[in-house]
Design an enzyme around this catalytic site. Structure first.
Site, mmCIF file in Angstrom:
data_model
loop_
_atom_site.group_PDB
_atom_site.id
_atom_site.type_symbol
_atom_site.label_atom_id
_atom_site.label_comp_id
_atom_site.label_asym_id
_atom_site.label_seq_id
_atom_site.Cartn_x
_atom_site.Cartn_y
_atom_site.Cartn_z
ATOM 1 N N LYS A 16 3.349 1.445 -3.022
ATOM 2 C CA LYS A 16 2.617 2.544 -3.656
ATOM 3 C C LYS A 16 2.486 3.730 -2.705
ATOM 4 O O LYS A 16 2.423 4.869 -3.135
ATOM 5 C CB LYS A 16 1.235 2.066 -4.107
ATOM 6 C CG LYS A 16 1.287 1.335 -5.442
ATOM 7 C CD LYS A 16 -0.103 1.129 -6.004
ATOM 8 C CE LYS A 16 -0.684 -0.164 -5.493
ATOM 9 N NZ LYS A 16 -2.010 -0.455 -6.058
ATOM 10 N N ARG A 37 7.127 -11.590 -3.980
ATOM 11 C CA ARG A 37 7.050 -10.336 -4.714
ATOM 12 C C ARG A 37 8.448 -9.900 -5.162
ATOM 13 O O ARG A 37 9.452 -10.341 -4.609
ATOM 14 C CB ARG A 37 6.373 -9.256 -3.891
ATOM 15 C CG ARG A 37 7.072 -8.859 -2.615
ATOM 16 C CD ARG A 37 6.453 -7.602 -1.995
ATOM 17 N NE ARG A 37 4.995 -7.659 -1.887
ATOM 18 C CZ ARG A 37 4.171 -6.721 -2.356
ATOM 19 N NH1 ARG A 37 4.661 -5.654 -2.957
ATOM 20 N NH2 ARG A 37 2.877 -6.829 -2.212
ATOM 21 N N GLU A 73 -5.338 -2.566 -7.275
ATOM 22 C CA GLU A 73 -6.186 -1.565 -6.645
ATOM 23 C C GLU A 73 -5.882 -0.239 -7.352
ATOM 24 O O GLU A 73 -4.711 0.141 -7.470
ATOM 25 C CB GLU A 73 -5.847 -1.451 -5.157
ATOM 26 C CG GLU A 73 -6.804 -0.522 -4.461
ATOM 27 C CD GLU A 73 -6.513 -0.337 -2.974
ATOM 28 O OE1 GLU A 73 -5.725 -1.100 -2.394
ATOM 29 O OE2 GLU A 73 -7.105 0.600 -2.414
#
Ligand code: ATP
Ligand code: MG
Length: 569
Positions: free
Chosen positions: A279, A269, A43
């Site tokens: 983020k 992850r 994104e």
């Protein structure tokens, strides 16, 4: 084949893991006609970080391994948070890591029209409805893990009414939050993801690519699987938090006339000690001024690591070594640094620098006399050549290499004692000059033994230590930035739950030294070329320098990884 090519070839071969096992099996069964197509779908709401690197290495690595392809797809469905500058930075970083998407640069926004018509199809099939509950009510009606949800009173709207309302949502007739489009699945499903998830919400926002064209935007769960199918992705690899959403991923693809049905596969992850991957928090560090920007050398971003002096080879080696698993875990920062040292040790040219200088006068070398000496650029790699350095009457050594009153095991310079200067001569400390007022040592007076030149073989007199040094008239002044971890706790992501961010920042994460000297060789250095300052660490020129040379410490020489491994055994 160039050296660069050879190492890339080697790195492209990723080791087998549970995902390659799945793909091997698919190929054996000729699923997808044996094709392998993956994608990396960021994104564009921030810079890429080392966690993304894991996903990039995995997705692009798999494509290379199976002669398939990997798409870069910007998942641009949240216009308020997204920006062209992030799109540009992400492309730079993926390329820098050594991967290429070829002609397969895609944007979810390219599919907005098709996604919209898929939504109309669902409405026509009676599988989606316009819901006019408020966002709060929707949340309340959703139920919990232990309680089933409650059906929305709008669930029984007719297909005609849903069609009409959804089209009017698109034409911008309604305020944000007035309506959403939801899938009609099962409000009692034990999997909350299946309790009539939202497909579209109204957003009166300017989109970086589609401008004002849309006032409704699709949700991730709806757009992602369909974008994958549109692009012919075979294996849609994502992180574990999407495991519960997999039935939903499959549900959309089962209901709609899509060209193929990609398989979603989840992996753990990357979490790294002493840093964060969110983020949202990284953005906060930038916007609150805790760091100088997304590319601050303390950031775990690819841009930050690059500016710090990390090489793509080190990052890729790290991603390879941590492997791919199904269970979340925390990886030691020491392992990342270990991979970096491993890479730099083999190829960083050696030079000398003095970070905390103390001036030494060589009493028996007249002023103006300069002795040229040869220094190896890499002690184990003669093919990296050598260079000329100069010995003269005034030199600098590091304060750490001198002690006025040395303890027993200190073998470097002290009054009356000898030490070898790297690539030069043995010197002996004859006297100490101190500032009358402060008592600080200002100079050391030494003599050198001309018969002890390194490599001359003339006299092999042994001394216990060799230290680095610089000729004062040849040395160049420089600033050096020493970095430490940005956070002072091992798991900042967990600590942030109950502590303000500023309390978790390591106050010693940046130390700037402004009185350093480096070899004249370095006046020609460029950002991205990493040097080993002998006996000190790895350093590279900062890209944002102004006038004076500014070096970033990439990593120190001391490797903690072996110790950590031993402790955990
Ligand atoms: P957010 O969803 O909070 O914006 P994100 O880190 O998931 O953040 P994306 O841009 O959606 O950001 O990530 C792109 C891809 O990178 C996704 O497929 C995601 O699974 C993967 N990814 C993100 N963080 C990690 C991580 N720490 N380790 C491995 N893969 C990651
Ligand atoms: Mg995400």
């Amino acid at each position: 084949m160039t050296l660069e090519h050879e190492s890339m070839e080697r790195e492209n071969k990723i080791q087998g893991n549970f995902i390659t096992n799945i793909i091997d099996n698919d190929i054996r069964n000729n699923k997808n006609n044996g094709k392998v197509v993956t994608r990396f779908p960021p994104e564009p709401n921030g810079y890429l970080h080392i966690g993304h690197a894991k996903s990039i290495c995995l997705n692009f690595g798999i494509a290379l391994l199976y002669n398939g392809r990997c798409h870069l797809r910007f998942d641009d469905t949240n216009p308020e948070k997204e920006d062209q500058k992030y799109i540009d930075a992400i492309m730079t970083d993926v390329h820098w890591l050594g991967f290429d998407w070829g002609e397969h640069l895609h944007y979810t926004s390219d599919y907005f029209e098709r996604l919209y018509s898929f939504a109309l199809t669902l409405i026509e099939q009676g599988k989606a409805y316009v819901c006019s509950l408020s966002p709060d009510e929707i949340r309340k009606y959703r139920g919990t893990l232990t309680e089933p949800g409650i059906e929305s009173p709008y669930r029984s709207r007719s297909i005609v009414e849903n069609m009409d309302l959804f089209q009017r949502m698109r034409s911008g007739e309604f305020e944000e939050g007035a309506h959403v489009l939801r899938a009609k699945i099962d409000m009692a499903s034990p999997n909350i993801a299946l309790r009539d998830p939202t497909l579209y919400r109204i957003k009166q926002a300017h989109h970086p690519r589609t401008g004002q064209k849309w006032t409704i935007y699709p949700m991730y769960d709806f757009s992602h699987c369909l974008s994958d199918a549109i692009e012919g992705i075979t294996h849609s690899i994502c992180t574990l938090e999407f495991e519960n959403n997999r039935p939903l991923y499959d549900w959309f693809l089962d209901q709609l006339p899509v060209p193929c049905h990609p398989q979603q596969i989840e992996f753990a992850r990357l979490n790294l000690t002493y840093t964060v991957m969110s983020k949202r928090i990284l953005l906060k560090l930038v916007s609150n001024g805790h760091v100088s920007g997304w590319d601050d050398p303390r950031m775990p971003t690819i841009a930050g690591l690059r500016r710090r002096g990390y090489t793509k080879e080190a990052i890729r080696m790290f991603c390879e070594r941590i492997g791919v698993a199904k269970r979340d875990s925390m990886v030691e920062m020491a392992l990342l640094e270990h991979c970096l040292r491993d890479d730099l040790n083999t190829r960083a040219p050696r030079v000398m620098a003095v970070l905390h200088p103390i001036k030494v006068i060589i009493l028996n070398l007249p002023e103006g006399e300069v002795i040229p000496l040869q220094a190896l650029n890499h002690p184990e790699k003669p093919e990296m050549g050598d260079r000329t350095i100069y010995f003269s009457r005034e030199i600098y050594i590091d304060q750490e290499d001198f002690m006025e009153n040395p303890p027993k095991k200190f073998y470097r310079l002290s009054p009356g004692r000898e030490v070898r200067l790297r690539y030069a001569f043995i010197i002996k400390c004859e006297s100490i000059i101190k500032d009358q007022q402060t008592g600080d040592i200002t100079e050391l007076h030494c003599t050198y033994d001309p018969l002890t030149q390194s490599g001359s073989g003339a006299q092999d007199r042994k001394v216990k230590a060799t230290i680095h040094w610089l000729s004062a008239i040849h040395a160049i002044p420089a600033d050096v930035r020493l970095y430490d971890t940005l956070f002072n706790v091992e798991n900042p992501a967990a600590a942030i739950e109950h502590e303000p961010l500023e309390n978790l920042i390591n106050p010693k994460s940046l130390e700037v030294l402004t009185t350093c000297f480096v070899e004249s060789e370095l006046s020609q250095s460029k950002p991205g070329v990493i040097y080993q300052f002998e006996r000190i660490g790895y350093f590279c020129l900062d890209s944002n320098d102004s006038g004076k040379l500014v070096f970033n410490r990439t990593v120190s020489l001391k490797d903690q990884w072996a110790k950590i491994q031993k402790q955990s055994m």
